[in-house]
Write a protein that holds these residues in place. Structure first.
Motif, PDB file in Angstrom:
ATOM      1  N   GLN A  24      -4.480   2.568  10.373  1.00 63.49           N
ATOM      2  CA  GLN A  24      -5.352   1.598  11.249  1.00 63.49           C
ATOM      3  C   GLN A  24      -6.196   0.881  10.333  1.00 63.49           C
ATOM      4  OE1 GLN A  24      -7.508   4.620  13.640  1.00 63.49           O
ATOM      5  NE2 GLN A  24      -6.113   4.322  15.289  1.00 63.49           N
ATOM      6  N   GLN A  25      -6.377   1.394   9.145  1.00 65.26           N
ATOM      7  CA  GLN A  25      -7.497   0.652   8.111  1.00 65.26           C
ATOM      8  C   GLN A  25      -6.560  -0.313   7.235  1.00 65.26           C
ATOM      9  OE1 GLN A  25     -10.154   2.432   5.409  1.00 65.26           O
ATOM     10  NE2 GLN A  25      -9.942   4.250   6.231  1.00 65.26           N
ATOM     11  N   GLU A  26      -5.194  -0.070   7.203  1.00 61.61           N
ATOM     12  CA  GLU A  26      -4.238  -1.180   6.538  1.00 61.61           C
ATOM     13  C   GLU A  26      -3.579  -1.810   7.331  1.00 61.61           C
ATOM     14  OE1 GLU A  26      -4.457  -1.566   3.332  1.00 61.61           O
ATOM     15  OE2 GLU A  26      -5.493   0.111   2.711  1.00 61.61           O
ATOM     16  N   GLU A  27      -3.972  -1.934   8.613  1.00 62.64           N
ATOM     17  CA  GLU A  27      -3.341  -2.869   9.577  1.00 62.64           C
ATOM     18  C   GLU A  27      -2.835  -4.263   8.882  1.00 62.64           C
ATOM     19  OE1 GLU A  27      -3.808  -4.696  14.156  1.00 62.64           O
ATOM     20  OE2 GLU A  27      -4.858  -3.120  13.568  1.00 62.64           O
ATOM     21  N   GLY A  28      -1.624  -4.842   9.132  1.00 60.11           N
ATOM     22  CA  GLY A  28      -1.024  -5.827   8.667  1.00 60.11           C
ATOM     23  C   GLY A  28      -0.645  -5.733   6.996  1.00 60.11           C
ATOM     24  N   ASN A  29      -0.774  -4.760   6.377  1.00 66.30           N
ATOM     25  CA  ASN A  29      -0.294  -4.716   5.052  1.00 66.30           C
ATOM     26  C   ASN A  29       1.065  -4.008   5.404  1.00 66.30           C
ATOM     27  OD1 ASN A  29      -2.284  -6.062   3.747  1.00 66.30           O
ATOM     28  ND2 ASN A  29      -3.301  -4.006   3.784  1.00 66.30           N
ATOM     29  N   ASP A  30       1.885  -3.881   4.058  1.00 67.69           N
ATOM     30  CA  ASP A  30       3.187  -3.072   4.102  1.00 67.69           C
ATOM     31  C   ASP A  30       2.814  -2.021   3.520  1.00 67.69           C
ATOM     32  OD1 ASP A  30       4.589  -5.353   5.086  1.00 67.69           O
ATOM     33  OD2 ASP A  30       4.764  -6.263   3.252  1.00 67.69           O
ATOM     34  N   GLU A  40      -5.346   7.222  10.565  1.00 67.43           N
ATOM     35  CA  GLU A  40      -6.636   6.608  10.265  1.00 67.43           C
ATOM     36  C   GLU A  40      -6.141   5.542   9.030  1.00 67.43           C
ATOM     37  OE1 GLU A  40      -9.420   9.747   9.464  1.00 67.43           O
ATOM     38  OE2 GLU A  40      -9.942   9.745  11.505  1.00 67.43           O
ATOM     39  N   ILE A  41      -5.450   5.975   7.982  1.00 69.89           N
ATOM     40  CA  ILE A  41      -4.970   5.016   6.864  1.00 69.89           C
ATOM     41  C   ILE A  41      -4.498   4.050   7.577  1.00 69.89           C
ATOM     42  CG2 ILE A  41      -3.664   4.752   4.871  1.00 69.89           C
ATOM     43  CD1 ILE A  41      -4.363   7.960   4.224  1.00 69.89           C
ATOM     44  N   LEU A  57      -1.572  14.233  10.295  1.00 71.84           N
ATOM     45  CA  LEU A  57      -1.281  13.165  11.255  1.00 71.84           C
ATOM     46  C   LEU A  57      -2.309  12.251  11.343  1.00 71.84           C
ATOM     47  CD1 LEU A  57       1.482  14.802  13.466  1.00 71.84           C
ATOM     48  CD2 LEU A  57       1.777  12.981  11.728  1.00 71.84           C
ATOM     49  N   LYS A  58      -3.489  13.157  11.678  1.00 61.00           N
ATOM     50  CA  LYS A  58      -4.813  12.247  11.988  1.00 61.00           C
ATOM     51  C   LYS A  58      -5.240  11.397  10.717  1.00 61.00           C
ATOM     52  CE  LYS A  58      -9.586  12.410  14.058  1.00 61.00           C
ATOM     53  NZ  LYS A  58     -10.366  13.126  14.585  1.00 61.00           N
ATOM     54  N   VAL A  78       1.106  -1.139  -0.220  1.00 61.01           N
ATOM     55  CA  VAL A  78       0.038   0.202   0.018  1.00 61.01           C
ATOM     56  C   VAL A  78       0.715   1.172   0.189  1.00 61.01           C
ATOM     57  CG1 VAL A  78      -1.618   1.163   1.350  1.00 61.01           C
ATOM     58  CG2 VAL A  78      -1.734  -1.131   1.140  1.00 61.01           C
ATOM     59  N   HIS A  79       0.696   2.202  -0.979  1.00 63.80           N
ATOM     60  CA  HIS A  79       1.270   3.545  -0.927  1.00 63.80           C
ATOM     61  C   HIS A  79       0.459   4.495  -0.460  1.00 63.80           C
ATOM     62  CE1 HIS A  79       5.157   2.637  -3.440  1.00 63.80           C
ATOM     63  NE2 HIS A  79       4.538   1.420  -3.273  1.00 63.80           N
ATOM     64  N   VAL A  80       1.083   5.385   0.134  1.00 61.12           N
ATOM     65  CA  VAL A  80       0.385   6.588   0.601  1.00 61.12           C
ATOM     66  C   VAL A  80       1.038   8.059  -0.029  1.00 61.12           C
ATOM     67  CG1 VAL A  80      -0.551   8.177   2.674  1.00 61.12           C
ATOM     68  CG2 VAL A  80      -0.481   5.585   2.670  1.00 61.12           C
ATOM     69  N   ALA A  81       0.295   8.689  -0.610  1.00 57.37           N
ATOM     70  CA  ALA A  81       1.073  10.061  -1.301  1.00 57.37           C
ATOM     71  C   ALA A  81       0.115  11.153  -1.101  1.00 57.37           C
ATOM     72  CB  ALA A  81       1.652   9.638  -2.569  1.00 57.37           C
TER      73      ALA A  81
END
Length: 254
Positions: free
Chosen positions: A93-99, A90-91, A85-86, A16-19
């Protein structure tokens, strides 16, 4: 071109990428494609009508969908560090367990700082990897993306930053919900009711023991270790007041 390579045979979690989205396309889309992202979270401003990056987001989303990469959109005030940051928490938390791979080179400077901080604070069950995407060239032509191409992706070190224990965060929330200040007596009562502190004492010593537990487990850590509160005595009453730092912590930890 050098980049971060991920071995599919060794990873069963989603990549999972976050940008944060600013005025660039390649700096987000190319690393996601090169690193074989399964999902990309694009962080946008809370008011789309005032966000000049909206058009860039649409182009990024179109490119990623061509590569069969799922796209999700999250919103936060791009000028508010704590709200960013919040949104990032939240992201995570939703992606818990993923990289999770966090792009610290796109978007505004405040967003980049927030991305790096998030990687340091929210490490846990979910692995967070910050990276910097170095473009091949920069543009000064108005109306074009600020940079183009991808020269390299540099993995950044994410030293862990400790965050307050959940019990302290809950205590901060109580103070905030009471207008930012609360008497020590009332705080002791609520903290005991919510089981933030434990008291082992007979009835005749109960009040004193409850104050002692509040001091040791809540007040002293928040006051001396975190500087999230201050204690003021007015007459015979002690007031617990949340500081600006405490308000900031509540903003993204609760």
């Amino acid at each position: 071109m050098s980049t971060i390579h991920t071995n599919m045979t060794n990873i069963v979690n989603l990549r999972v990428h976050v940008a944060p989205v600013g005025f660039e396309i390649d700096r987000i889309a190319i690393p996601a494609k090169q690193m074989k992202a399964d999902r990309v979270w694009l962080l946008m401003h809370t008011e789309p009508s005032k966000d000049r990056a909206q058009g860039y987001m649409e182009k990024i989303r179109a490119q990623l969908k061509k590569e069969k990469i799922e796209v999700q959109i999250a919103h936060s005030n791009r000028f508010d560090l704590f709200k960013i940051l919040k949104a990032l928490r939240e992201i995570v938390q939703q992606e818990e367990g993923n990289d999770i791979f966090v792009n610290c080179s796109s978007g505004s400077k405040i967003q980049a700082i927030a991305c790096m901080m998030a990687c340091m604070m929210f490490q846990g069950k979910t692995k967070l990897t910050p990276y910097y995407a170095e473009p091949e060239s920069y543009s000064s032509v108005k109306g074009e993306q600020l940079s183009s191409g991808l020269k390299s992706v540099v993995k950044l070190p994410a030293y862990e930053i400790h965050t307050p224990k959940p019990v302290l965060v809950q205590a901060l929330k109580i103070i905030q919900e009471n207008g930012g200040k609360i008497t020590k007596k009332e705080m002791a009562k609520i903290a005991h009711e919510k089981k933030l502190i434990t008291v082992h004492a007979r009835d005749e010593n109960f009040q004193q023991a409850r104050f002692a537990s509040l001091d040791k487990n809540i007040i002293q850590p928040l006051l001396n270790e975190w500087r999230f509160i201050e204690v003021e005595r007015i007459g015979r009453t002690r007031w617990i007041k949340i500081t600006q730092e405490g308000l900031g912590a509540v903003e993204f930890l609760v």
